[in-house]
Scaffold this motif. Structure first.
Motif, mmCIF file in Angstrom:
data_model
loop_
_atom_site.group_PDB
_atom_site.id
_atom_site.type_symbol
_atom_site.label_atom_id
_atom_site.label_comp_id
_atom_site.label_asym_id
_atom_site.label_seq_id
_atom_site.Cartn_x
_atom_site.Cartn_y
_atom_site.Cartn_z
ATOM 1 N N VAL A 113 30.795 43.440 43.370
ATOM 2 C CA VAL A 113 32.011 43.255 44.154
ATOM 3 C C VAL A 113 32.833 44.534 44.249
ATOM 4 O O VAL A 113 33.329 44.886 45.313
ATOM 5 C CB VAL A 113 32.876 42.121 43.546
ATOM 6 C CG1 VAL A 113 34.166 41.950 44.315
ATOM 7 C CG2 VAL A 113 32.091 40.822 43.506
ATOM 8 N N TYR A 114 32.975 45.234 43.137
ATOM 9 C CA TYR A 114 33.896 46.368 43.088
ATOM 10 C C TYR A 114 33.207 47.730 43.150
ATOM 11 O O TYR A 114 33.798 48.728 42.760
ATOM 12 C CB TYR A 114 34.756 46.292 41.822
ATOM 13 C CG TYR A 114 35.647 45.099 41.786
ATOM 14 C CD1 TYR A 114 36.787 45.038 42.586
ATOM 15 C CD2 TYR A 114 35.356 44.004 40.978
ATOM 16 C CE1 TYR A 114 37.612 43.926 42.568
ATOM 17 C CE2 TYR A 114 36.178 42.900 40.952
ATOM 18 C CZ TYR A 114 37.299 42.866 41.742
ATOM 19 O OH TYR A 114 38.108 41.762 41.731
ATOM 20 N N SER A 115 31.993 47.786 43.640
ATOM 21 C CA SER A 115 31.300 49.073 43.707
ATOM 22 C C SER A 115 32.036 50.059 44.609
ATOM 23 O O SER A 115 32.021 51.263 44.368
ATOM 24 C CB SER A 115 29.859 48.885 44.181
ATOM 25 O OG SER A 115 29.841 48.314 45.476
ATOM 26 N N LYS A 116 32.716 49.561 45.627
ATOM 27 C CA LYS A 116 33.471 50.424 46.545
ATOM 28 C C LYS A 116 34.953 50.474 46.190
ATOM 29 O O LYS A 116 35.684 51.312 46.692
ATOM 30 C CB LYS A 116 33.333 49.927 47.980
ATOM 31 C CG LYS A 116 31.921 49.947 48.491
ATOM 32 C CD LYS A 116 31.839 49.341 49.876
ATOM 33 C CE LYS A 116 30.400 49.218 50.311
ATOM 34 N NZ LYS A 116 30.280 48.480 51.565
ATOM 35 N N TYR A 117 35.404 49.558 45.343
ATOM 36 C CA TYR A 117 36.830 49.433 45.036
ATOM 37 C C TYR A 117 37.080 49.660 43.543
ATOM 38 O O TYR A 117 37.624 48.817 42.847
ATOM 39 C CB TYR A 117 37.343 48.051 45.438
ATOM 40 C CG TYR A 117 37.001 47.670 46.849
ATOM 41 C CD1 TYR A 117 37.657 48.259 47.921
ATOM 42 C CD2 TYR A 117 35.998 46.745 47.116
ATOM 43 C CE1 TYR A 117 37.349 47.921 49.228
ATOM 44 C CE2 TYR A 117 35.676 46.401 48.415
ATOM 45 C CZ TYR A 117 36.341 46.996 49.456
ATOM 46 O OH TYR A 117 36.024 46.666 50.745
ATOM 47 N N THR A 118 36.687 50.820 43.055
ATOM 48 C CA THR A 118 36.797 51.077 41.623
ATOM 49 C C THR A 118 38.246 51.120 41.153
ATOM 50 O O THR A 118 38.532 50.772 40.010
ATOM 51 C CB THR A 118 36.092 52.395 41.249
ATOM 52 O OG1 THR A 118 36.646 53.459 42.030
ATOM 53 C CG2 THR A 118 34.604 52.303 41.488
ATOM 54 N N ASN A 119 39.177 51.519 42.015
ATOM 55 C CA ASN A 119 40.578 51.568 41.639
ATOM 56 C C ASN A 119 41.083 50.177 41.252
ATOM 57 O O ASN A 119 41.746 50.011 40.227
ATOM 58 C CB ASN A 119 41.409 52.151 42.788
ATOM 59 C CG ASN A 119 42.796 52.524 42.355
ATOM 60 O OD1 ASN A 119 43.021 52.917 41.230
ATOM 61 N ND2 ASN A 119 43.742 52.395 43.272
ATOM 62 N N ILE A 120 40.756 49.174 42.058
ATOM 63 C CA ILE A 120 41.159 47.795 41.767
ATOM 64 C C ILE A 120 40.498 47.320 40.478
ATOM 65 O O ILE A 120 41.124 46.679 39.640
ATOM 66 C CB ILE A 120 40.796 46.853 42.933
ATOM 67 C CG1 ILE A 120 41.592 47.227 44.182
ATOM 68 C CG2 ILE A 120 41.018 45.397 42.563
ATOM 69 C CD1 ILE A 120 41.140 46.519 45.436
#
Length: 141
Positions: A113-120
């Protein structure tokens, strides 16, 4: 100076307050019966696990079968823990299963899920999951 509040972050962190209240009560006030707060933590953690799984769904567009199943697995796991709770399995077993599943879910979410949204992931998902896991451990001590 104007600050924009991200309400999703705010509500997510506010959801951690019940864990803090239970820990404070357990170690300082002793107002809540032990069985009540342990059952509450099982049910509340299950609610969070199911919510995290369902957040991957988007009903406005067609999602792949993998994401649909991935979003369903937390509900299936939660049903198993609920059944164990109804059969009065040890809270240690239930909490251990909840912690293990949350950490597995966290690891899988990082790559799926967060591979592109590491900040979140690093500002929201990781600290909250680790906080919940530690809270469950402190509750059992």
């Amino acid at each position: 100076m104007s600050y924009k509040i991200n309400y999703q972050y705010l509500l997510s962190y506010l959801g951690f307050i019940p864990y803090i209240i239970v820990i404070i009560d357990k170690y300082f006030f002793y107002l809540i019966n032990e069985d009540i707060y342990k059952n509450f933590l099982v049910y509340y953690t299950i609610l969070i696990i199911v919510f995290i799984g369902a957040i991957n769904w988007n009903l406005k567009k067609q999602i792949g079968i993998f994401i649909a199943l991935y979003g369903f697995i937390p509900s299936l796991f939660s049903t198993i823990v609920l059944i164990l709770n109804q059969y009065n399995f040890s809270f240690y077993t239930q909490f251990l299963l909840l912690i293990i599943f949350m950490l597995i879910q966290l690891t899988c979410d990082r790559f799926i899920v967060y591979s592109k949204y590491t900040n979140i992931f690093y500002h929201l998902r990781l600290p909250l999951t680790l906080g919940i896991s530690l809270s469950l451990i402190f509750t059992l001590m």
